[in-house]
Motif scaffolding. Structure first.
Motif, PDB file in Angstrom:
ATOM      1  N   THR A  82      23.629 -29.443 -47.887  1.00  0.00           N
ATOM      2  CA  THR A  82      22.319 -29.432 -47.244  1.00  0.00           C
ATOM      3  C   THR A  82      21.585 -28.123 -47.522  1.00  0.00           C
ATOM      4  N   ALA A  83      22.323 -27.005 -47.460  1.00  0.00           N
ATOM      5  CA  ALA A  83      21.707 -25.698 -47.711  1.00  0.00           C
ATOM      6  C   ALA A  83      21.222 -25.595 -49.153  1.00  0.00           C
ATOM      7  N   LEU A  84      22.025 -26.079 -50.105  1.00  0.00           N
ATOM      8  CA  LEU A  84      21.614 -26.028 -51.510  1.00  0.00           C
ATOM      9  C   LEU A  84      20.395 -26.906 -51.760  1.00  0.00           C
ATOM     10  N   THR A  85      20.364 -28.067 -51.107  1.00  0.00           N
ATOM     11  CA  THR A  85      19.227 -28.973 -51.266  1.00  0.00           C
ATOM     12  C   THR A  85      17.952 -28.375 -50.671  1.00  0.00           C
ATOM     13  N   SER A  86      18.111 -27.534 -49.649  1.00  0.00           N
ATOM     14  CA  SER A  86      16.951 -26.951 -48.973  1.00  0.00           C
ATOM     15  C   SER A  86      16.277 -25.846 -49.787  1.00  0.00           C
ATOM     16  N   ILE A  87      16.963 -25.337 -50.822  1.00  0.00           N
ATOM     17  CA  ILE A  87      16.372 -24.270 -51.634  1.00  0.00           C
ATOM     18  C   ILE A  87      15.221 -24.863 -52.447  1.00  0.00           C
ATOM     19  N   PRO A  88      14.021 -24.322 -52.280  1.00  0.00           N
ATOM     20  CA  PRO A  88      12.842 -24.945 -52.886  1.00  0.00           C
ATOM     21  C   PRO A  88      12.651 -24.568 -54.348  1.00  0.00           C
ATOM     22  N   ALA A  89      11.717 -25.241 -54.975  1.00  0.00           N
ATOM     23  CA  ALA A  89      11.261 -24.801 -56.294  1.00  0.00           C
ATOM     24  C   ALA A  89      10.607 -23.431 -56.129  1.00  0.00           C
ATOM     25  N   ALA A  90      10.684 -22.622 -57.161  1.00  0.00           N
ATOM     26  CA  ALA A  90      10.202 -21.237 -57.063  1.00  0.00           C
ATOM     27  C   ALA A  90       8.676 -21.199 -56.964  1.00  0.00           C
ATOM     28  N   LYS A  91       8.182 -20.892 -55.771  1.00  0.00           N
ATOM     29  CA  LYS A  91       6.755 -20.702 -55.548  1.00  0.00           C
ATOM     30  C   LYS A  91       6.567 -19.290 -55.007  1.00  0.00           C
ATOM     31  N   LEU A 118      16.358  -7.538 -58.827  1.00  0.00           N
ATOM     32  CA  LEU A 118      15.007  -8.097 -58.859  1.00  0.00           C
ATOM     33  C   LEU A 118      14.784  -8.911 -57.594  1.00  0.00           C
ATOM     34  N   ARG A 119      13.639  -8.705 -56.962  1.00  0.00           N
ATOM     35  CA  ARG A 119      13.283  -9.431 -55.738  1.00  0.00           C
ATOM     36  C   ARG A 119      11.920 -10.078 -55.923  1.00  0.00           C
ATOM     37  N   ARG A 120      11.844 -11.363 -55.545  1.00  0.00           N
ATOM     38  CA  ARG A 120      10.568 -12.068 -55.555  1.00  0.00           C
ATOM     39  C   ARG A 120      10.328 -12.674 -54.177  1.00  0.00           C
ATOM     40  N   GLU A 121       9.098 -12.548 -53.692  1.00  0.00           N
ATOM     41  CA  GLU A 121       8.717 -13.081 -52.393  1.00  0.00           C
ATOM     42  C   GLU A 121       8.236 -14.524 -52.544  1.00  0.00           C
ATOM     43  N   PHE A 122       8.643 -15.379 -51.579  1.00  0.00           N
ATOM     44  CA  PHE A 122       8.166 -16.756 -51.586  1.00  0.00           C
ATOM     45  C   PHE A 122       6.778 -16.842 -50.942  1.00  0.00           C
ATOM     46  N   ALA A 123       6.043 -17.854 -51.344  1.00  0.00           N
ATOM     47  CA  ALA A 123       4.733 -18.095 -50.754  1.00  0.00           C
ATOM     48  C   ALA A 123       4.887 -18.526 -49.293  1.00  0.00           C
ATOM     49  N   PRO A 124       3.868 -18.294 -48.448  1.00  0.00           N
ATOM     50  CA  PRO A 124       3.928 -18.740 -47.052  1.00  0.00           C
ATOM     51  C   PRO A 124       4.171 -20.249 -46.967  1.00  0.00           C
ATOM     52  N   GLY A 125       4.922 -20.646 -45.955  1.00  0.00           N
ATOM     53  CA  GLY A 125       5.238 -22.059 -45.789  1.00  0.00           C
ATOM     54  C   GLY A 125       6.566 -22.465 -46.376  1.00  0.00           C
ATOM     55  N   VAL A 126       7.108 -21.654 -47.275  1.00  0.00           N
ATOM     56  CA  VAL A 126       8.439 -21.922 -47.840  1.00  0.00           C
ATOM     57  C   VAL A 126       9.483 -21.470 -46.813  1.00  0.00           C
ATOM     58  N   PRO A 127      10.557 -22.231 -46.586  1.00  0.00           N
ATOM     59  CA  PRO A 127      11.525 -21.876 -45.541  1.00  0.00           C
ATOM     60  C   PRO A 127      12.355 -20.622 -45.828  1.00  0.00           C
ATOM     61  N   MET A 157      12.524 -16.521 -62.516  1.00  0.00           N
ATOM     62  CA  MET A 157      12.408 -15.079 -62.306  1.00  0.00           C
ATOM     63  C   MET A 157      12.422 -14.295 -63.615  1.00  0.00           C
ATOM     64  N   ASP A 158      12.433 -15.012 -64.736  1.00  0.00           N
ATOM     65  CA  ASP A 158      12.401 -14.389 -66.068  1.00  0.00           C
ATOM     66  C   ASP A 158      13.587 -13.448 -66.285  1.00  0.00           C
ATOM     67  N   ILE A 159      14.727 -13.844 -65.746  1.00  0.00           N
ATOM     68  CA  ILE A 159      15.926 -12.996 -65.778  1.00  0.00           C
ATOM     69  C   ILE A 159      16.416 -12.753 -67.207  1.00  0.00           C
ATOM     70  N   LYS A 160      16.371 -13.778 -68.051  1.00  0.00           N
ATOM     71  CA  LYS A 160      16.931 -13.652 -69.395  1.00  0.00           C
ATOM     72  C   LYS A 160      16.163 -12.656 -70.254  1.00  0.00           C
ATOM     73  N   ARG A 161      14.906 -12.414 -69.919  1.00  0.00           N
ATOM     74  CA  ARG A 161      14.116 -11.429 -70.666  1.00  0.00           C
ATOM     75  C   ARG A 161      14.197 -10.044 -70.010  1.00  0.00           C
ATOM     76  N   LEU A 162      14.049 -10.009 -68.687  1.00  0.00           N
ATOM     77  CA  LEU A 162      13.958  -8.728 -67.996  1.00  0.00           C
ATOM     78  C   LEU A 162      15.285  -7.971 -67.923  1.00  0.00           C
ATOM     79  N   VAL A 163      16.369  -8.681 -67.611  1.00  0.00           N
ATOM     80  CA  VAL A 163      17.648  -7.999 -67.374  1.00  0.00           C
ATOM     81  C   VAL A 163      18.185  -7.303 -68.626  1.00  0.00           C
ATOM     82  N   PRO A 164      18.266  -7.966 -69.796  1.00  0.00           N
ATOM     83  CA  PRO A 164      18.744  -7.241 -70.989  1.00  0.00           C
ATOM     84  C   PRO A 164      17.893  -6.016 -71.308  1.00  0.00           C
ATOM     85  N   ARG A 165      16.573  -6.113 -71.106  1.00  0.00           N
ATOM     86  CA  ARG A 165      15.691  -4.977 -71.366  1.00  0.00           C
ATOM     87  C   ARG A 165      16.017  -3.810 -70.433  1.00  0.00           C
ATOM     88  N   GLU A 166      16.193  -4.105 -69.145  1.00  0.00           N
ATOM     89  CA  GLU A 166      16.471  -3.050 -68.168  1.00  0.00           C
ATOM     90  C   GLU A 166      17.851  -2.428 -68.404  1.00  0.00           C
TER      91      GLU A 166
END
Length: 219
Positions: free
Chosen positions: A47-56, A81-90, A188-197
């Motif tokens: 249930t917890a995994l299903t509740s994770i939304p698409a990245a907004k 790396l941290r990204r904030e969700f849009a309002p309304g996302v749980p 989150m563009d991890i494959k590009r950002l992380v190797p660069r950093e």
């Protein structure tokens, strides 16, 4: 594999007389079965995994990198790396971290809940031992081998890869968690950002040991 959580609670010693009551510390132990969770725990994880939304995400984000060296642990390079969700996302935010040392690469993705009435956070993790090529680990979408739910007012629930246990019935959960991690690597563009950093930090090197001072010669 079991994780033991101990909590101290006040309890009355029954051997004492009423006039001489004292609070005695008692240890209460909770066993977290991370190799073969119960049906109810599996349902809660699903249930917890299903509740994770698409990245907004909002436009706000944070990225940091560094190197850590401790006495009892190998020197490690890390990127967060941290990204904030849009309002309304749980969920409030998605926080990604990767640690690279001489022995392993560890990826962690944490979702922090907006409301702490039940699930406070969902954590997904994979560990690749004997690897130092982060780009290869990321490009191959290495699957999750550990997941954990932090619950409000209740013990945590977890599932980990345990080679000695029959975990065939948990494969759907591992696949579901691995798909979530793969989706968020992309979002989150991890494959590009992380190797660069990581490249900016240079190779992982253990701190050089200082040579012992030579003893003064006796005259």
């Amino acid at each position: 594999m079991m994780v033991v959580v101990a909590a101290r609670v006040a309890a009355q010693d029954p051997a004492e007389k009423p006039a001489e009551k004292k609070d005695q510390p008692q240890v209460r132990i909770n066993y977290l079965n991370v190799c073969t969770p119960s049906d109810d725990e599996q349902k809660e994880i699903r249930t917890a995994l299903t509740s994770i939304p698409a990245a907004k995400f909002t436009p706000d984000f944070e990225i940091s990198r560094g190197r850590s060296s401790l006495e009892q642990a190998p020197t490690a390079n890390w990127v967060r790396l941290r990204r904030e969700f849009a309002p309304g996302v749980p969920y409030v935010a998605a926080q990604y971290a990767i640690t690279v040392d001489e022995k392993a690469i560890i990826e962690t993705l944490v979702f922090r809940s907006r409301e702490t009435k039940d699930i406070m956070q969902v954590q997904l993790e994979n560990t690749v031992t004997g690897a130092q090529d982060a780009k290869a680990v990321l490009d191959n979408d290495t699957p999750v081998n550990r997941m954990k739910l932090e619950r409000f007012g209740k013990p945590s629930v977890g599932l980990s890869r345990c080679p000695a246990a029959d975990q065939s019935k948990y494969e759907p959960l591992f696949r579901q968690a691995s798909q979530v991690l793969a989706n968020y690597r992309a979002a989150m563009d991890i494959k590009r950002l992380v190797p660069r950093e990581l490249a900016m930090l240079g190779p992982v090197k253990a701190p050089e040991k200082k040579a012992a001072a030579a003893a003064p010669k006796k005259k």
